[in-house]
Design a protein around this motif. Sequence first.
Motif, mmCIF file in Angstrom:
data_model
loop_
_atom_site.group_PDB
_atom_site.id
_atom_site.type_symbol
_atom_site.label_atom_id
_atom_site.label_comp_id
_atom_site.label_asym_id
_atom_site.label_seq_id
_atom_site.Cartn_x
_atom_site.Cartn_y
_atom_site.Cartn_z
ATOM 1 N N PRO A 1 0.807 -1.221 0.000
ATOM 2 C CA PRO A 1 0.000 0.000 0.000
ATOM 3 C C PRO A 1 0.841 1.273 0.000
ATOM 4 C CG PRO A 1 -0.157 -1.124 2.110
ATOM 5 C CD PRO A 1 0.614 -2.015 1.192
ATOM 6 N N PHE A 2 2.141 1.166 0.217
ATOM 7 C CA PHE A 2 3.026 2.338 0.243
ATOM 8 C C PHE A 2 3.676 2.608 -1.111
ATOM 9 C CE2 PHE A 2 3.029 0.534 4.533
ATOM 10 C CZ PHE A 2 2.449 1.595 5.207
ATOM 11 N N ARG A 3 3.480 1.695 -2.049
ATOM 12 C CA ARG A 3 4.122 1.810 -3.349
ATOM 13 C C ARG A 3 3.140 2.359 -4.382
ATOM 14 N NH1 ARG A 3 5.917 -2.917 -7.250
ATOM 15 N NH2 ARG A 3 7.088 -1.660 -8.714
ATOM 16 N N ARG A 4 3.551 3.378 -5.110
ATOM 17 C CA ARG A 4 2.738 3.944 -6.182
ATOM 18 C C ARG A 4 3.057 3.187 -7.473
ATOM 19 N NH1 ARG A 4 2.763 10.210 -6.754
ATOM 20 N NH2 ARG A 4 1.637 9.895 -4.831
ATOM 21 N N VAL A 5 1.998 2.715 -8.147
ATOM 22 C CA VAL A 5 2.161 1.892 -9.347
ATOM 23 C C VAL A 5 1.349 2.504 -10.483
ATOM 24 C CG1 VAL A 5 1.824 -0.403 -10.331
ATOM 25 C CG2 VAL A 5 2.417 -0.166 -7.924
ATOM 26 N N ARG A 6 1.947 2.552 -11.660
ATOM 27 C CA ARG A 6 1.247 3.069 -12.835
ATOM 28 C C ARG A 6 0.492 1.914 -13.496
ATOM 29 N NH1 ARG A 6 2.938 7.547 -16.454
ATOM 30 N NH2 ARG A 6 1.535 7.397 -18.212
ATOM 31 N N ARG A 7 -0.792 2.123 -13.772
ATOM 32 C CA ARG A 7 -1.639 1.107 -14.395
ATOM 33 C C ARG A 7 -2.179 1.634 -15.725
ATOM 34 N NH1 ARG A 7 -0.431 -3.228 -11.609
ATOM 35 N NH2 ARG A 7 -0.771 -2.980 -9.397
ATOM 36 N N GLU A 8 -2.379 0.734 -16.650
ATOM 37 C CA GLU A 8 -2.943 1.093 -17.940
ATOM 38 C C GLU A 8 -4.117 0.162 -18.223
ATOM 39 O OE1 GLU A 8 -1.278 0.992 -22.400
ATOM 40 O OE2 GLU A 8 -0.061 2.126 -20.959
ATOM 41 N N PHE A 9 -5.244 0.738 -18.606
ATOM 42 C CA PHE A 9 -6.446 -0.032 -18.890
ATOM 43 C C PHE A 9 -6.860 0.180 -20.337
ATOM 44 C CE2 PHE A 9 -6.564 1.059 -14.396
ATOM 45 C CZ PHE A 9 -6.751 -0.183 -13.815
ATOM 46 N N THR A 10 -7.386 -0.869 -20.954
ATOM 47 C CA THR A 10 -7.924 -0.762 -22.308
ATOM 48 C C THR A 10 -9.400 -1.141 -22.258
ATOM 49 O OG1 THR A 10 -7.293 -3.035 -22.814
ATOM 50 C CG2 THR A 10 -5.725 -1.302 -23.408
ATOM 51 N N PHE A 11 -10.160 -0.549 -23.147
ATOM 52 C CA PHE A 11 -11.592 -0.763 -23.171
ATOM 53 C C PHE A 11 -12.010 -1.157 -24.583
ATOM 54 C CE2 PHE A 11 -10.555 2.291 -19.892
ATOM 55 C CZ PHE A 11 -11.135 1.696 -18.780
ATOM 56 N N ALA A 12 -12.125 -2.468 -24.806
ATOM 57 C CA ALA A 12 -12.440 -2.999 -26.128
ATOM 58 C C ALA A 12 -13.831 -2.564 -26.602
ATOM 59 C CB ALA A 12 -12.362 -4.525 -26.111
ATOM 60 N N GLU A 13 -14.747 -2.311 -25.675
ATOM 61 C CA GLU A 13 -16.113 -1.940 -26.061
ATOM 62 C C GLU A 13 -16.195 -0.567 -26.722
ATOM 63 O OE1 GLU A 13 -15.889 -1.456 -21.511
ATOM 64 O OE2 GLU A 13 -15.074 -2.772 -23.016
ATOM 65 N N LEU A 14 -15.124 0.222 -26.656
ATOM 66 C CA LEU A 14 -15.108 1.539 -27.291
ATOM 67 C C LEU A 14 -14.525 1.502 -28.705
ATOM 68 C CD1 LEU A 14 -15.516 2.286 -24.274
ATOM 69 C CD2 LEU A 14 -14.081 4.249 -24.697
ATOM 70 N N ASN A 15 -13.958 0.381 -29.106
ATOM 71 C CA ASN A 15 -13.307 0.275 -30.415
ATOM 72 C C ASN A 15 -14.312 0.354 -31.554
ATOM 73 O OD1 ASN A 15 -10.825 0.021 -29.239
ATOM 74 N ND2 ASN A 15 -10.761 -2.205 -29.390
ATOM 75 N N GLY A 16 -14.005 1.183 -32.542
ATOM 76 C CA GLY A 16 -14.807 1.267 -33.753
ATOM 77 C C GLY A 16 -16.166 1.909 -33.587
ATOM 78 N N LYS A 17 -16.416 2.543 -32.467
ATOM 79 C CA LYS A 17 -17.713 3.166 -32.236
ATOM 80 C C LYS A 17 -17.550 4.660 -32.006
ATOM 81 C CE LYS A 17 -20.675 0.977 -29.583
ATOM 82 N NZ LYS A 17 -21.229 0.351 -28.381
ATOM 83 N N ARG A 18 -18.590 5.400 -32.388
ATOM 84 C CA ARG A 18 -18.625 6.824 -32.118
ATOM 85 C C ARG A 18 -19.656 7.033 -31.014
ATOM 86 N NH1 ARG A 18 -19.996 9.610 -37.140
ATOM 87 N NH2 ARG A 18 -22.137 9.113 -36.679
#
Length: 151
Positions: free
Chosen positions: A50-67
């Motif tokens: 809990p004392f360590r800061r970690v960078r996370r990256e998330f992807t969202f496939a449901e947003l692909n190809g949509k407006r």
Amino acid sequence: MKNVKNLVVKVYEINAFNVYLATGKEVGTGLSLDGLVAGSEQVHSFTESPFRRVRREFTFAELNGKRGVWMIELIGGGRSSRALIRKGGLHYLSRQSVAGTVLSVFDQSDQPVRGGSVWVAGREYQADKNGGITIPFSTRPGRQPMILRDP
């Protein structure tokens, strides 16, 4: 991220037209999501200190190809954060005719939108067979908000 053991990620698809009609404003991160059901929900578990800061990256496939417009809510560690995602968009070109102002609607790739419509002053105007949307002249001239719609 820091001091987060479980992170809940909820993705809401927002109907921007209905939000604008109900509130008279564009969609913002302060939008109340009470009563809405997330289109997708994920729970991520982490084991870092809990004392360590970690960078996370998330992807969202449901947003692909949509407006559209999406609200992504991240809940974890006693905090909630939101991100408003807008993909694509519509714009127009206008010209004057004897019947009023004629609009041609285009998408984000500058391709004509066939069958589009425009919402002005509480009324919807549909495209004709050539794709032009005629908004008649008004007896009360002035600025009016306008919403472009795609079928």
